[in-house]
Design an enzyme around this catalytic site. Structure first.
Site, mmCIF file in Angstrom:
data_model
loop_
_atom_site.group_PDB
_atom_site.id
_atom_site.type_symbol
_atom_site.label_atom_id
_atom_site.label_comp_id
_atom_site.label_asym_id
_atom_site.label_seq_id
_atom_site.Cartn_x
_atom_site.Cartn_y
_atom_site.Cartn_z
ATOM 1 C CE1 TYR A 180 -3.844 -2.272 0.286
ATOM 2 C CE2 TYR A 180 -2.457 -3.428 1.869
ATOM 3 C CZ TYR A 180 -3.567 -3.389 1.054
ATOM 4 O OH TYR A 180 -4.394 -4.479 0.996
ATOM 5 C CB CYS A 181 4.167 1.788 -0.803
ATOM 6 S SG CYS A 181 5.540 2.925 -1.051
ATOM 7 N N GLY A 182 3.017 4.275 -2.480
ATOM 8 C CA GLY A 182 3.016 4.928 -3.788
ATOM 9 C C GLY A 182 3.933 4.248 -4.796
#
Length: 146
Positions: free
Chosen positions: A17-19
């Protein structure tokens, strides 16, 4: 990690759930293109940065496989910094790091290890797997050149 002896390894701390999570696709593409030449990609999920990897090992593997078709090796979730730091990251951020990078900044920081087990490159999280400098360094390491 003895199974990787003699291979070139790209070690990456991962988060779902990271850019930078879309880099999974680029890592898989790189792995598919170079695995037969001796490249191994070692993915280490980590929840230390903004809690961007909250899942269990099974949830993480399922996400990576279903969303990005990941076929490179994924390990159990670890800590890359601090008191509970995984020994692999103790080595990567230790005094043998030629770039002097002694702390993992964020998810998707990359470390390139040559066939002899030496760190030959450290790459910031924003460096994409297709980056020309990273791929050139991988090709040099695969060819046995420094």
């Amino acid at each position: 990690l003895s199974k990787y002896k003699g291979q070139v390894c790209l070690v990456v701390n991962l988060a779902s759930y990271c850019g930078y999570t879309p880099q999974y696709a680029g890592l898989q593409k790189l792995y598919s293109a170079k695995k037969d030449a001796g490249l191994a990609i070692l993915g280490f999920p980590c929840n230390q940065f903004a809690k961007e990897e909250p899942g269990t090992a099974d949830e993480i593997k399922s996400f990576c496989k279903s969303k990005y078709g990941v076929g490179f090796d994924l390990f159990s979730k670890i800590d890359v910094n601090g008191k509970g730091q995984c020994p692999v990251y103790g080595f990567l951020t230790g005094p043998d790091n030629p770039a002097g990078v002694h702390k993992v900044r964020w998810n998707f920081q990359k470390y390139l290890i040559d066939r002899t087990g030496q760190i030959v490159g450290t790459y910031d999280p924003e460096v994409e797997p297709s980056d020309k400098n990273l791929t050139a360094d991988i090709n040099k390491a695969l060819a046995g050149k420094e």
